[in-house]
Design a protein around this motif. Structure first.
Motif, PDB file in Angstrom:
ATOM      1  N   UNK A   1      -2.663  -0.822   2.985  1.00  0.00           N
ATOM      2  CA  UNK A   1      -1.245  -1.170   2.879  1.00  0.00           C
ATOM      3  C   UNK A   1      -0.782  -1.422   1.435  1.00  0.00           C
ATOM      4  N   UNK A   2      -1.605  -2.080   0.620  1.00  0.00           N
ATOM      5  CA  UNK A   2      -1.224  -2.335  -0.773  1.00  0.00           C
ATOM      6  C   UNK A   2      -1.194  -1.032  -1.560  1.00  0.00           C
TER       7      UNK A   2
ATOM      8  N   UNK B   1      -3.881  -6.223  -4.653  1.00  0.00           N
ATOM      9  CA  UNK B   1      -2.529  -6.644  -4.987  1.00  0.00           C
ATOM     10  C   UNK B   1      -2.020  -5.782  -6.121  1.00  0.00           C
ATOM     11  N   UNK B   2      -0.731  -5.884  -6.380  1.00  0.00           N
ATOM     12  CA  UNK B   2      -0.125  -5.177  -7.504  1.00  0.00           C
ATOM     13  C   UNK B   2       0.230  -6.241  -8.535  1.00  0.00           C
ATOM     14  N   UNK B   3      -0.327  -6.085  -9.725  1.00  0.00           N
ATOM     15  CA  UNK B   3      -0.123  -7.062 -10.795  1.00  0.00           C
ATOM     16  C   UNK B   3       0.310  -6.325 -12.062  1.00  0.00           C
ATOM     17  N   UNK B   4       1.420  -6.747 -12.627  1.00  0.00           N
ATOM     18  CA  UNK B   4       1.953  -6.091 -13.827  1.00  0.00           C
ATOM     19  C   UNK B   4       2.112  -4.593 -13.632  1.00  0.00           C
TER      20      UNK B   4
ATOM     21  N   UNK C   1      -8.977  -3.501 -12.083  1.00  0.00           N
ATOM     22  CA  UNK C   1      -7.748  -2.713 -11.928  1.00  0.00           C
ATOM     23  C   UNK C   1      -8.095  -1.413 -11.234  1.00  0.00           C
ATOM     24  N   UNK C   2      -7.134  -0.860 -10.526  1.00  0.00           N
ATOM     25  CA  UNK C   2      -7.337   0.405  -9.840  1.00  0.00           C
ATOM     26  C   UNK C   2      -7.855   0.200  -8.426  1.00  0.00           C
ATOM     27  N   UNK C   3      -8.450   1.240  -7.899  1.00  0.00           N
ATOM     28  CA  UNK C   3      -9.002   1.198  -6.543  1.00  0.00           C
ATOM     29  C   UNK C   3     -10.287   0.375  -6.580  1.00  0.00           C
ATOM     30  N   UNK C   4     -10.482  -0.530  -5.617  1.00  0.00           N
ATOM     31  CA  UNK C   4     -11.696  -1.344  -5.632  1.00  0.00           C
ATOM     32  C   UNK C   4     -12.944  -0.513  -5.356  1.00  0.00           C
ATOM     33  N   UNK C   5     -14.111  -1.052  -5.698  1.00  0.00           N
ATOM     34  CA  UNK C   5     -15.363  -0.373  -5.340  1.00  0.00           C
ATOM     35  C   UNK C   5     -15.416  -0.128  -3.836  1.00  0.00           C
TER      36      UNK C   5
ATOM     37  N   UNK D   1      -9.582  -8.149  -6.156  1.00  0.00           N
ATOM     38  CA  UNK D   1     -10.494  -9.280  -6.382  1.00  0.00           C
ATOM     39  C   UNK D   1     -11.456  -9.331  -5.209  1.00  0.00           C
ATOM     40  N   UNK D   2     -12.662  -9.743  -5.487  1.00  0.00           N
ATOM     41  CA  UNK D   2     -13.657  -9.889  -4.435  1.00  0.00           C
ATOM     42  C   UNK D   2     -14.552 -11.071  -4.775  1.00  0.00           C
ATOM     43  N   UNK D   3     -14.900 -11.827  -3.760  1.00  0.00           N
ATOM     44  CA  UNK D   3     -15.869 -12.897  -3.974  1.00  0.00           C
ATOM     45  C   UNK D   3     -16.808 -12.937  -2.776  1.00  0.00           C
TER      46      UNK D   3
END
Length: 118
Positions: free
Chosen positions: A107-108, A25-28, A51-55, A34-36
């Motif tokens: 897409x994000x 997502x884009x935040x601020x 923040x940034x590109x996920x692992x 996020x991952x769970x």
């Protein structure tokens, strides 16, 4: 900067009860993720946020679920090369390849790279 929280440390083999929930997502004005992970069989729980590109494993699951968007790189209407390097940390050779063939973004990521968000 990546923030991760570990709730349990147990060995868990992937099984039918394992569930991943990954999102971008884009935040601020920043690309975020996020991952769970939950396995009810072995009572394992894990969550991460950053923040940034996920692992890479998180990004791969997002790509598998949502697909990719082809973005032109550089030139009129393309993603600025400096922004692409800043977001993904690409080498000069990778930028040259992306300039020729374009770049596959989630897409994000495509929304983030294509301009300001409302």
């Amino acid at each position: 900067m990546t923030e991760q929280r570990m709730y349990a440390v147990l060995h868990c083999e992937p099984c039918d009860e394992c569930a991943h929930d990954d999102r971008q997502f884009i935040e601020d004005g920043q690309l975020s993720w996020e991952s769970s992970y939950v396995c009810t069989r072995y009572d394992v729980r894990w969550s991460g946020r950053g923040r940034g590109v996920p692992p890479l494993p998180v990004r791969e699951r997002i790509v598998e679920r949502e697909g990719t968007v082809h973005l032109p790189v550089g030139g009129f209407g393309g993603v600025p090369i400096a922004l692409l390097r800043q977001v993904y940390g690409l080498t000069v050779a990778e930028v040259v390849a992306a300039r020729k063939a374009g770049y596959r973004a989630t897409p994000v990521e495509a929304r983030y790279l294509s301009g300001p968000t409302p």
